[in-house]
Design a protein around this motif. Structure first.
Motif, short mmCIF file in Angstrom:
data_model
loop_
_atom_site.label_atom_id
_atom_site.label_comp_id
_atom_site.label_asym_id
_atom_site.label_seq_id
_atom_site.Cartn_x
_atom_site.Cartn_y
_atom_site.Cartn_z
N ASP A 48 0.97 -1.39 0.06
CA ASP A 48 -0.13 -0.11 -0.07
C ASP A 48 0.73 1.14 -0.01
N SER A 52 0.30 4.65 -2.33
CA SER A 52 0.13 5.85 -1.65
C SER A 52 1.32 6.86 -2.24
N ARG A 397 -7.10 -1.07 -5.15
CA ARG A 397 -6.90 -0.68 -3.63
C ARG A 397 -7.70 0.59 -3.48
N TRP A 398 -7.44 1.53 -4.08
CA TRP A 398 -7.90 2.97 -3.79
C TRP A 398 -9.49 2.93 -4.04
N ARG A 400 -11.44 0.36 -3.61
CA ARG A 400 -12.09 -0.52 -2.98
C ARG A 400 -12.20 0.05 -1.39
N ARG A 401 -11.10 0.55 -1.07
CA ARG A 401 -11.18 1.07 0.31
C ARG A 401 -12.23 2.24 0.64
N LYS A 402 -12.43 3.08 -0.46
CA LYS A 402 -13.47 4.17 -0.50
C LYS A 402 -14.74 3.47 -0.60
N SER A 405 -15.45 2.23 2.92
CA SER A 405 -15.60 2.99 3.98
C SER A 405 -16.95 3.58 4.13
N HIS A 416 -12.35 -7.55 1.27
CA HIS A 416 -11.27 -6.64 1.26
C HIS A 416 -10.34 -7.16 0.02
#
Length: 436
Positions: A48, A52, A397-398, A400-402, A405, A416
């Protein structure tokens, strides 16, 4: 300073730069910052921290990322035509299997995907937009290899709300067949039992920049039953597309559209003003019914058969008819459906393509990630997962995380995105997985 000294300084500077590049690349599998350690040989293992750093536009991350991409670019994806193991697909690729909120459950969307190649890229896109309350129509080009179609059929068979278009076209870039492919899916979607509210069309190399909930809220609150078809009155330099007859040509080697010297007879049906705009849209179910049933829509469709890229005037023109459902006759370029880096807009509308261009459209590279996540568009185009795997990993990843959340329901571990997974193995081969 004399020329001899300048030459010496120049050579020294070049040598120093080369040495720096070699040093950075040699460190690609070693820690370069606290908490960073990259082993590019591992299967799909992109930390990650690296993603980032790429989103933040850090140059060293692009150097390291390019090294990892080269390793994974050489790895084959899954083979077209092999049977799909549905349980393995859902588990290994972290499909979301329940609505994440009541708001989304009450506002299902319909997707039209027109595809012809790049199985890995298609499945990467599909799992990003998949939600169990939505419905999906996939149009596979008649010219696509049989193995590709079989693999897409296998993918669709894993889901009750996914189907292939009942009628298919041999799609030619810039031809009427591309418009007809969308309409074929629309005809199937209106028969679906899913009470979808909006239809959105995609190609196989798109990717969402909004979560499903963000899309729903945008359509409900900002657009409020209005269609999104960005465009303007047809500019002069575009008019040759509709003043002259165009023909589609299809051969085993290539397919293309040719402009003839023959001028189209008669004017635009019903005296409609032609507009020019995006071939991509978000339109209400009522507008889809209008498109399929209204005589003006039918006549404009027939008239458009021998024009160039009719999908770039058809939707936007119909949405400017005052009594069409969801119409906005005064609209222009409002509603950013797609973020695209066009070659002729480099340094004017964007900061240049950090990947490579195909048909004057940027295939995004690592250096484009910072730009992408700052966009307010619904989707972006274009991506190539097999050539740019780290771009795909980081975007997934970006997003799915959003998405997670914003969930109002408990999140199972399998939703996840997993680390250390074989990125594109859907045939059932075993692969070590640990959730992020």
């Amino acid at each position: 300073m004399n020329p001899a000294k300048l030459s010496v300084l120049f050579c020294a500077a070049v040598s120093a730069f080369v040495c720096l590049c070699i040093y950075l690349l040699s460190k690609a599998k070693k820690p370069v910052a606290r908490g960073w350690s990259f082993d590019c040989a591992r299967c799909g293992d992109y930390p990650d921290e690296l993603c980032s750093a790429l989103f933040d536009g850090k140059a060293v991350a692009a150097v390291l990322g390019a090294q990892c991409e080269q390793v994974h670019r050489e790895r084959p994806g899954f083979g077209a035509g092999l049977p799909v193991n549905c349980s393995r697909l859902l588990a290994d690729h972290s499909y979301i299997t329940k609505p994440l909120s009541q708001e989304e459950a009450d506002f299902p969307l319909a997707y039209i995907l027109v595809v012809h190649k790049n199985l890995q890229t298609l499945e990467w896109l599909f799992r990003a937009i998949y939600m169990p309350q939505n419905v999906y129509c996939i149009h596979v080009d008649q010219k696509a290899p049989a193995g590709f179609r079989q693999a897409v059929e296998g993918l669709a068979a894993c889901f009750d709300n996914v189907f292939l278009a009942s009628r298919t076209e041999s799609v030619v870039y810039g031809g009427f067949s591309r418009l007809q492919a969308d309409l074929n899916c629309m005809q199937d979607l209106v028969l679906s039992s899913v009470p979808w509210k909006y239809a959105l069309n995609l190609c196989g190399q798109d990717y969402p920049l909004k979560s499903n909930r963000e899309l729903v809220q945008l359509l409900k609150q900002r657009w409020k039953d209005k269609n999104i078809t960005p465009g303007i009155l047809q500019p002069d330099h575009i008019k040759q597309r509709t003043t002259h007859v165009h023909r589609e040509y299809i051969s085993p080697a290539e397919s293309y559209v040719v402009k003839t010297e023959t001028r189209k007879a008669g004017g635009v049906p019903h005296g409609l003003k032609l507009y020019f705009g995006s071939a991509y849209y978000a339109v209400t179910r009522e507008f889809v019914d209008f498109v399929l049933k209204d005589e003006r829509a039918k006549d404009l469709l027939q008239w458009s058969r021998d024009t160039y890229s009719p999908d770039e005037h058809y939707w936007v023109t119909l949405n400017r008819i005052s009594d069409a459902p969801g119409a906005d006759p005064s609209a222009e370029w409002e509603g950013s459906v797609r973020s695209i880096k066009w070659l002729d807009q480099a340094t004017v509308a964007h900061n240049g393509c950090k990947g490579h261009y195909v048909r004057n459209i940027c295939v995004y590279g690592l250096g484009d990630l910072e730009w992408l996540v700052q966009r307010d568009s619904l989707f972006a185009n274009k991506f190539e997962v097999d050539n740019r795997p780290l771009v795909a990993q980081c975007m997934e990843r970006w997003l799915r995380r959003k998405t997670l959340s914003q969930s109002e329901v408990p999140i199972p571990q399998e939703w996840h995105i997993k680390n250390n997974k074989c990125f594109f193995d859907i045939e059932g081969n075993d692969c070590s997985t640990t959730s992020m």
